[in-house]
Design a protein around this motif. Sequence first.
Motif, PDB file in Angstrom:
ATOM      1  N   ALA A  20      -7.739   7.562  -1.606  1.00  0.00           N
ATOM      2  CA  ALA A  20      -9.020   8.195  -3.313  1.00  0.00           C
ATOM      3  C   ALA A  20      -9.363   9.290  -2.930  1.00  0.00           C
ATOM      4  CB  ALA A  20     -10.067   6.729  -2.627  1.00  0.00           C
ATOM      5  N   ASP A  21      -9.415   9.845  -4.585  1.00  0.00           N
ATOM      6  CA  ASP A  21      -9.950  10.937  -4.850  1.00  0.00           C
ATOM      7  C   ASP A  21     -12.109  10.437  -4.555  1.00  0.00           C
ATOM      8  OD1 ASP A  21      -8.204  12.693  -5.037  1.00  0.00           O
ATOM      9  OD2 ASP A  21      -7.470  11.375  -6.827  1.00  0.00           O
ATOM     10  N   ARG A  22     -12.184   9.990  -5.095  1.00  0.00           N
ATOM     11  CA  ARG A  22     -13.174   9.289  -5.375  1.00  0.00           C
ATOM     12  C   ARG A  22     -13.140   7.304  -4.678  1.00  0.00           C
ATOM     13  NH1 ARG A  22     -16.473   9.953 -10.531  1.00  0.00           N
ATOM     14  NH2 ARG A  22     -14.324   9.574 -11.070  1.00  0.00           N
ATOM     15  N   VAL A  23     -14.321   6.913  -4.178  1.00  0.00           N
ATOM     16  CA  VAL A  23     -14.638   5.429  -4.200  1.00  0.00           C
ATOM     17  C   VAL A  23     -16.460   5.352  -4.619  1.00  0.00           C
ATOM     18  CG1 VAL A  23     -15.348   3.327  -2.071  1.00  0.00           C
ATOM     19  CG2 VAL A  23     -14.244   5.888  -2.509  1.00  0.00           C
ATOM     20  N   LEU A  24     -16.083   4.967  -5.572  1.00  0.00           N
ATOM     21  CA  LEU A  24     -16.933   3.887  -6.395  1.00  0.00           C
ATOM     22  C   LEU A  24     -17.483   2.678  -6.247  1.00  0.00           C
ATOM     23  CD1 LEU A  24     -16.290   4.699  -9.772  1.00  0.00           C
ATOM     24  CD2 LEU A  24     -17.444   6.173  -8.377  1.00  0.00           C
ATOM     25  N   PHE A  25     -19.268   1.625  -5.515  1.00  0.00           N
ATOM     26  CA  PHE A  25     -19.562   0.956  -5.419  1.00  0.00           C
ATOM     27  C   PHE A  25     -19.467   0.198  -6.731  1.00  0.00           C
ATOM     28  CE2 PHE A  25     -20.339   3.974  -2.241  1.00  0.00           C
ATOM     29  CZ  PHE A  25     -20.408   2.746  -1.065  1.00  0.00           C
ATOM     30  N   MET A  26     -20.026  -0.757  -6.080  1.00  0.00           N
ATOM     31  CA  MET A  26     -20.693  -2.005  -7.897  1.00  0.00           C
ATOM     32  C   MET A  26     -21.890  -3.007  -6.874  1.00  0.00           C
ATOM     33  SD  MET A  26     -18.080  -3.116 -10.776  1.00  0.00           S
ATOM     34  CE  MET A  26     -20.032  -3.188 -11.391  1.00  0.00           C
ATOM     35  N   GLU A  27     -22.332  -2.910  -7.681  1.00  0.00           N
ATOM     36  CA  GLU A  27     -23.490  -4.318  -7.113  1.00  0.00           C
ATOM     37  C   GLU A  27     -23.982  -4.737  -8.120  1.00  0.00           C
ATOM     38  OE1 GLU A  27     -26.135  -3.421  -3.155  1.00  0.00           O
ATOM     39  OE2 GLU A  27     -27.424  -2.674  -4.736  1.00  0.00           O
ATOM     40  N   LEU A  82       0.380  -1.029  -0.024  1.00  0.00           N
ATOM     41  CA  LEU A  82      -0.295  -0.058  -0.087  1.00  0.00           C
ATOM     42  C   LEU A  82       1.072   0.826   0.101  1.00  0.00           C
ATOM     43  CD1 LEU A  82      -3.001  -1.236   2.520  1.00  0.00           C
ATOM     44  CD2 LEU A  82      -2.774  -1.476  -0.080  1.00  0.00           C
ATOM     45  N   ASP A  83       2.419   1.760   0.585  1.00  0.00           N
ATOM     46  CA  ASP A  83       3.268   2.549   0.602  1.00  0.00           C
ATOM     47  C   ASP A  83       3.543   2.643  -0.440  1.00  0.00           C
ATOM     48  OD1 ASP A  83       2.425   2.709   3.390  1.00  0.00           O
ATOM     49  OD2 ASP A  83       4.756   2.042   4.302  1.00  0.00           O
ATOM     50  N   VAL A  84       3.634   0.956  -1.650  1.00  0.00           N
ATOM     51  CA  VAL A  84       4.088   1.656  -2.912  1.00  0.00           C
ATOM     52  C   VAL A  84       2.989   2.188  -3.714  1.00  0.00           C
ATOM     53  CG1 VAL A  84       4.921   0.751  -4.975  1.00  0.00           C
ATOM     54  CG2 VAL A  84       5.829  -0.245  -2.705  1.00  0.00           C
ATOM     55  N   MET A  85       1.791   2.082  -3.257  1.00  0.00           N
ATOM     56  CA  MET A  85       0.372   2.581  -4.092  1.00  0.00           C
ATOM     57  C   MET A  85       0.337   3.992  -3.888  1.00  0.00           C
ATOM     58  SD  MET A  85      -1.722  -0.783  -4.473  1.00  0.00           S
ATOM     59  CE  MET A  85      -2.866  -0.124  -4.421  1.00  0.00           C
ATOM     60  N   LYS A  86       0.389   4.539  -2.409  1.00  0.00           N
ATOM     61  CA  LYS A  86       0.116   5.830  -2.424  1.00  0.00           C
ATOM     62  C   LYS A  86       1.508   6.850  -2.786  1.00  0.00           C
ATOM     63  CE  LYS A  86      -0.955   4.337   2.433  1.00  0.00           C
ATOM     64  NZ  LYS A  86      -0.254   4.089   4.131  1.00  0.00           N
ATOM     65  N   ASP A  87       2.834   6.096  -3.078  1.00  0.00           N
ATOM     66  CA  ASP A  87       4.031   6.984  -3.314  1.00  0.00           C
ATOM     67  C   ASP A  87       3.442   7.161  -4.580  1.00  0.00           C
ATOM     68  OD1 ASP A  87       6.334   8.005  -3.670  1.00  0.00           O
ATOM     69  OD2 ASP A  87       6.812   6.151  -4.575  1.00  0.00           O
ATOM     70  N   VAL A  93      -7.226   3.409 -10.769  1.00  0.00           N
ATOM     71  CA  VAL A  93      -7.596   2.507 -10.353  1.00  0.00           C
ATOM     72  C   VAL A  93      -7.726   1.242  -9.725  1.00  0.00           C
ATOM     73  CG1 VAL A  93     -10.202   2.211 -11.339  1.00  0.00           C
ATOM     74  CG2 VAL A  93      -8.806   2.797 -12.491  1.00  0.00           C
ATOM     75  N   VAL A  94      -8.596   1.051  -8.486  1.00  0.00           N
ATOM     76  CA  VAL A  94      -7.823   0.547  -7.365  1.00  0.00           C
ATOM     77  C   VAL A  94      -9.184  -0.679  -6.555  1.00  0.00           C
ATOM     78  CG1 VAL A  94      -6.634   0.284  -5.003  1.00  0.00           C
ATOM     79  CG2 VAL A  94      -5.958   1.764  -6.844  1.00  0.00           C
ATOM     80  N   VAL A  95      -9.226  -1.873  -7.310  1.00  0.00           N
ATOM     81  CA  VAL A  95     -10.449  -2.710  -6.708  1.00  0.00           C
ATOM     82  C   VAL A  95      -9.697  -3.025  -4.902  1.00  0.00           C
ATOM     83  CG1 VAL A  95     -11.489  -4.518  -6.266  1.00  0.00           C
ATOM     84  CG2 VAL A  95     -11.612  -3.499  -8.891  1.00  0.00           C
ATOM     85  N   THR A  96     -10.157  -3.566  -3.725  1.00  0.00           N
ATOM     86  CA  THR A  96      -9.491  -3.124  -2.837  1.00  0.00           C
ATOM     87  C   THR A  96     -10.482  -3.234  -1.439  1.00  0.00           C
ATOM     88  OG1 THR A  96      -7.377  -2.937  -1.577  1.00  0.00           O
ATOM     89  CG2 THR A  96      -8.825  -1.329  -2.485  1.00  0.00           C
ATOM     90  N   HIS A  97     -10.395  -4.326  -0.443  1.00  0.00           N
ATOM     91  CA  HIS A  97     -11.127  -4.622   0.329  1.00  0.00           C
ATOM     92  C   HIS A  97     -10.377  -3.305   1.362  1.00  0.00           C
ATOM     93  CE1 HIS A  97     -13.670  -7.570  -0.844  1.00  0.00           C
ATOM     94  NE2 HIS A  97     -12.296  -7.429  -1.198  1.00  0.00           N
ATOM     95  N   GLU A  98      -8.828  -2.705   1.386  1.00  0.00           N
ATOM     96  CA  GLU A  98      -8.107  -1.552   2.189  1.00  0.00           C
ATOM     97  C   GLU A  98      -9.049  -0.251   2.935  1.00  0.00           C
ATOM     98  OE1 GLU A  98      -6.210  -2.792   4.310  1.00  0.00           O
ATOM     99  OE2 GLU A  98      -5.984  -4.843   3.529  1.00  0.00           O
ATOM    100  N   MET A  99     -10.327  -0.394   3.665  1.00  0.00           N
ATOM    101  CA  MET A  99     -10.433   0.379   3.767  1.00  0.00           C
ATOM    102  C   MET A  99     -10.081   1.939   4.531  1.00  0.00           C
ATOM    103  SD  MET A  99     -13.950   0.714   2.326  1.00  0.00           S
ATOM    104  CE  MET A  99     -13.001  -1.082   0.884  1.00  0.00           C
ATOM    105  N   GLY A 100      -9.194   1.543   4.780  1.00  0.00           N
ATOM    106  CA  GLY A 100      -7.980   2.680   5.499  1.00  0.00           C
ATOM    107  C   GLY A 100      -7.032   3.418   4.318  1.00  0.00           C
ATOM    108  N   PHE A 101      -6.793   2.929   3.089  1.00  0.00           N
ATOM    109  CA  PHE A 101      -6.744   2.920   1.079  1.00  0.00           C
ATOM    110  C   PHE A 101      -7.563   3.815   0.951  1.00  0.00           C
ATOM    111  CE2 PHE A 101      -6.034   2.596  -2.677  1.00  0.00           C
ATOM    112  CZ  PHE A 101      -4.012   3.236  -2.866  1.00  0.00           C
ATOM    113  N   ALA A 102      -8.848   3.377   1.045  1.00  0.00           N
ATOM    114  CA  ALA A 102      -9.273   4.377   0.811  1.00  0.00           C
ATOM    115  C   ALA A 102      -9.463   5.868   0.749  1.00  0.00           C
ATOM    116  CB  ALA A 102     -10.744   3.248   0.269  1.00  0.00           C
TER     117      ALA A 102
END
Length: 230
Positions: free
Chosen positions: A206-213, A179-184, A193-202
């Motif tokens: 994230a500038d924006r969080v999108l939901f899929m259902e 995650l640190d490399v991704m933050k960098d 565009v990141v699919v993740t369950h890491e809510m801390g990262f989001a």
Amino acid sequence: DDMIVATNVNKIYPNQCHALKDVSATIKRGEVVVIIGPSGSGKSTFLRTLNQLEVISSGAIQVDGMDMYAKTTNINDLRANVGMVFQSFNLFPHKTVKGNVMLAPEKVLGRKKAEVELEAEKLLKRVGLGDKMNVFPSQLSGGQQQRVAIARALAMKPDVMLFDEPTSALDPEMVGEVLDVMKDLASDGMTMVVVTHEMGFAREVADRVLFMEDGELLVGDTPEHIFDTP
Ligand code: ADP
Ligand code: ADP
């Protein structure tokens, strides 16, 4: 300045699974978008359509102004411009770390070896693996392998990076280093565009969080609005 424009994208798999239902989204240059949603909702399918790992059934996708399905678009150029990192690292086991990072720029882009090697060394230092360049993937931890996979994707000099659950296969103590490399990368201005369950990262990146259902991409919002609403 739009980097990705998806318009009414549908994906119906040969088994008739309707995985994407009229998905539309615009992602701006430099934007970091996190997609969340239940398993099977279509997140991975959507990411894979963005570099044509999946061919869409209807709709349109533009990447950096190029229409993915136009006859004049060279799909290899478009793909080279969209890097992807998967849950499983998929490194070549018989190549060294540096060899993994050099392979595509040399073979796909036909760039000079010396130049590609310098660039690979720079990228591997950037992801904190300057001392592992000449070892084989099996000698690395999962977190280190995933950082190699990121460096390998970056070696193509993409304008967009897609991440499909990049930390899901990692032991918990290795999640942070990836995650640190991704933050960098994000702070460096990369469109992601990141699919993740890491809510801390989001929340943090994230500038924006999108939901899929169930194949639909629901209207998104900033992490502040999503996570801090009482
Ligand atoms: P998620 O990434 O949100 O878990 P996926 O995009 O993997 O969702 O899957 C969305 C739906 O499409 C699921 O119902 C899944 O079973 C189906 N699906 C995914 N890949 C294929 C495939 N290659 N063939 C048929 N159905 C698929
Ligand atoms: P993810 O965790 O990335 O969503 P899945 O476990 O849903 O992955 O799927 C793993 C692989 O199996 C993917 O390549 C996906 O395309 C494929 N797949 C998923 N669902 C189906 C399905 N119903 N029929 C055929 N292939 C599928």
